[in-house]
Design a protein around this motif. Structure first.
Motif, PDB file in Angstrom:
ATOM      1  N   UNK A 114       0.827  -1.204   0.000  1.00  0.00           N
ATOM      2  CA  UNK A 114       0.000   0.000   0.000  1.00  0.00           C
ATOM      3  C   UNK A 114       0.867   1.261   0.000  1.00  0.00           C
ATOM      4  N   UNK A 115       1.936   1.249   0.773  1.00  0.00           N
ATOM      5  CA  UNK A 115       2.841   2.404   0.778  1.00  0.00           C
ATOM      6  C   UNK A 115       3.493   2.580  -0.587  1.00  0.00           C
ATOM      7  N   UNK A 116       3.878   1.466  -1.192  1.00  0.00           N
ATOM      8  CA  UNK A 116       4.491   1.534  -2.522  1.00  0.00           C
ATOM      9  C   UNK A 116       3.516   2.123  -3.539  1.00  0.00           C
ATOM     10  N   UNK A 117       2.267   1.678  -3.477  1.00  0.00           N
ATOM     11  CA  UNK A 117       1.259   2.205  -4.405  1.00  0.00           C
ATOM     12  C   UNK A 117       1.095   3.707  -4.222  1.00  0.00           C
ATOM     13  N   UNK A 118       1.094   4.155  -2.981  1.00  0.00           N
ATOM     14  CA  UNK A 118       0.927   5.582  -2.709  1.00  0.00           C
ATOM     15  C   UNK A 118       2.111   6.393  -3.221  1.00  0.00           C
ATOM     16  N   UNK A 119       3.312   5.874  -3.032  1.00  0.00           N
ATOM     17  CA  UNK A 119       4.501   6.573  -3.527  1.00  0.00           C
ATOM     18  C   UNK A 119       4.511   6.648  -5.049  1.00  0.00           C
ATOM     19  N   UNK A 120       4.133   5.556  -5.690  1.00  0.00           N
ATOM     20  CA  UNK A 120       4.061   5.557  -7.153  1.00  0.00           C
ATOM     21  C   UNK A 120       3.032   6.560  -7.651  1.00  0.00           C
ATOM     22  N   UNK A 121       1.856   6.550  -7.042  1.00  0.00           N
ATOM     23  CA  UNK A 121       0.784   7.439  -7.475  1.00  0.00           C
ATOM     24  C   UNK A 121       1.160   8.904  -7.291  1.00  0.00           C
ATOM     25  N   UNK A 122       1.915   9.188  -6.243  1.00  0.00           N
ATOM     26  CA  UNK A 122       2.272  10.584  -5.955  1.00  0.00           C
ATOM     27  C   UNK A 122       3.434  11.083  -6.806  1.00  0.00           C
ATOM     28  N   UNK A 123       4.486  10.257  -6.977  1.00  0.00           N
ATOM     29  CA  UNK A 123       5.726  10.791  -7.518  1.00  0.00           C
ATOM     30  C   UNK A 123       6.059  10.387  -8.941  1.00  0.00           C
ATOM     31  N   UNK A 124       5.547   9.275  -9.429  1.00  0.00           N
ATOM     32  CA  UNK A 124       5.828   8.920 -10.831  1.00  0.00           C
ATOM     33  C   UNK A 124       5.266   9.971 -11.787  1.00  0.00           C
ATOM     34  N   UNK A 125       4.013  10.421 -11.606  1.00  0.00           N
ATOM     35  CA  UNK A 125       3.513  11.478 -12.503  1.00  0.00           C
ATOM     36  C   UNK A 125       4.325  12.770 -12.409  1.00  0.00           C
ATOM     37  N   UNK A 126       4.846  13.069 -11.220  1.00  0.00           N
ATOM     38  CA  UNK A 126       5.679  14.262 -11.059  1.00  0.00           C
ATOM     39  C   UNK A 126       6.952  14.138 -11.892  1.00  0.00           C
ATOM     40  N   UNK A 127       7.592  12.973 -11.811  1.00  0.00           N
ATOM     41  CA  UNK A 127       8.817  12.747 -12.594  1.00  0.00           C
ATOM     42  C   UNK A 127       8.524  12.799 -14.090  1.00  0.00           C
ATOM     43  N   UNK A 128       7.421  12.171 -14.487  1.00  0.00           N
ATOM     44  CA  UNK A 128       7.067  12.166 -15.910  1.00  0.00           C
ATOM     45  C   UNK A 128       6.796  13.578 -16.408  1.00  0.00           C
ATOM     46  N   UNK A 129       6.069  14.357 -15.611  1.00  0.00           N
ATOM     47  CA  UNK A 129       5.752  15.736 -16.020  1.00  0.00           C
ATOM     48  C   UNK A 129       7.011  16.591 -16.095  1.00  0.00           C
ATOM     49  N   UNK A 130       7.900  16.433 -15.131  1.00  0.00           N
ATOM     50  CA  UNK A 130       9.142  17.205 -15.137  1.00  0.00           C
ATOM     51  C   UNK A 130      10.008  16.829 -16.326  1.00  0.00           C
TER      52      UNK A 130
END
Length: 207
Positions: A176-192
């Motif tokens: 669950x923690x992994x899912x939350x980290x992915x949901x929060x930060x992968x889109x940020x990295x992709x957008x940047x």
């Protein structure tokens, strides 16, 4: 045993391509994250000026994440060894299930810490973007993409183990923690990363 982080780049790559069980995907994920943090530190150092007082702190944070992620290469290998040994135990051996459970949870520890550290790296990349010199934007974009890859790869190395313990509360919490980290930060990295790529290509993001 020689620590993986003491190997040369060519030796590490050769070991990665060999039949040896480690390094594997987890070690590669940690290395991607360490490279992202290193690029962030470089871009911050080369952008330093009196008008940017936040940069020394960003450099310190990036260096800390680089060191943490490098240490996780060896931690991941160390965590895999007990799991590999547990799978080789006779299936009818008393206590095998408990041994396998503990070894599986241990093997999840390093990938989860990789995700946490890569997320911390992603956060500092966002803070660094407006302070980064224009000539260093490509390095920032590369760091973002490496950070995204590190998170995705670390998550795969976590989920491959948590799925074997579907009813284990600790495994569920890790997933669950992994899912939350992915949901929060992968889109940020992709957008940047995409923002930097569009800027360098001269692509307008408006209209």
């Amino acid at each position: 045993m020689t620590e993986l982080t003491e190997l040369s780049l060519s030796a590490f790559a050769a070991e990665l391509s060999s039949r040896a069980p480690t390094p594997g995907g987890g070690g590669a994920a940690a290395l991607c994250g360490a490279l992202a943090a290193a690029l962030a530190a470089m871009a911050a150092r080369l952008s330093e000026s009196a008008e940017k007082p936040a940069l020394p702190t960003l450099i310190e944070r990036a260096d800390a994440q680089r060191q943490e992620l490098l240490s996780l290469i060896d931690r991941d290998a160390e965590g895999f060894a007990p799991l590999s040994a547990a799978y080789r135990l006779p299936k009818d051996m008393p206590g095998r299930r408990a041994i396998l459970r503990e070894a599986t949870l241990l093997a999840c520890s390093a990938p989860l810490d990789m995700l946490r550290s890569a997320a911390a790296t992603a956060e500092l990349l966002v803070e660094l973007q407006p302070l980064c010199k224009a000539l260093l934007l490509s390095d920032l974009g590369c760091a973002a993409q490496l950070c995204r890859a590190a998170m995705a790869c670390a998550a795969m190395n976590l989920f491959v183990n948590t799925r074997t313990l579907p009813d284990e509360g600790e495994a569920k919490a890790m997933a669950a923690e992994a899912e939350a980290l992915l949901a929060r930060w992968v889109p940020v990295c992709e957008a940047l990363g995409q923002s930097v790529l569009d800027t360098l290509r001269g692509v307008s993001t408006h209209g």
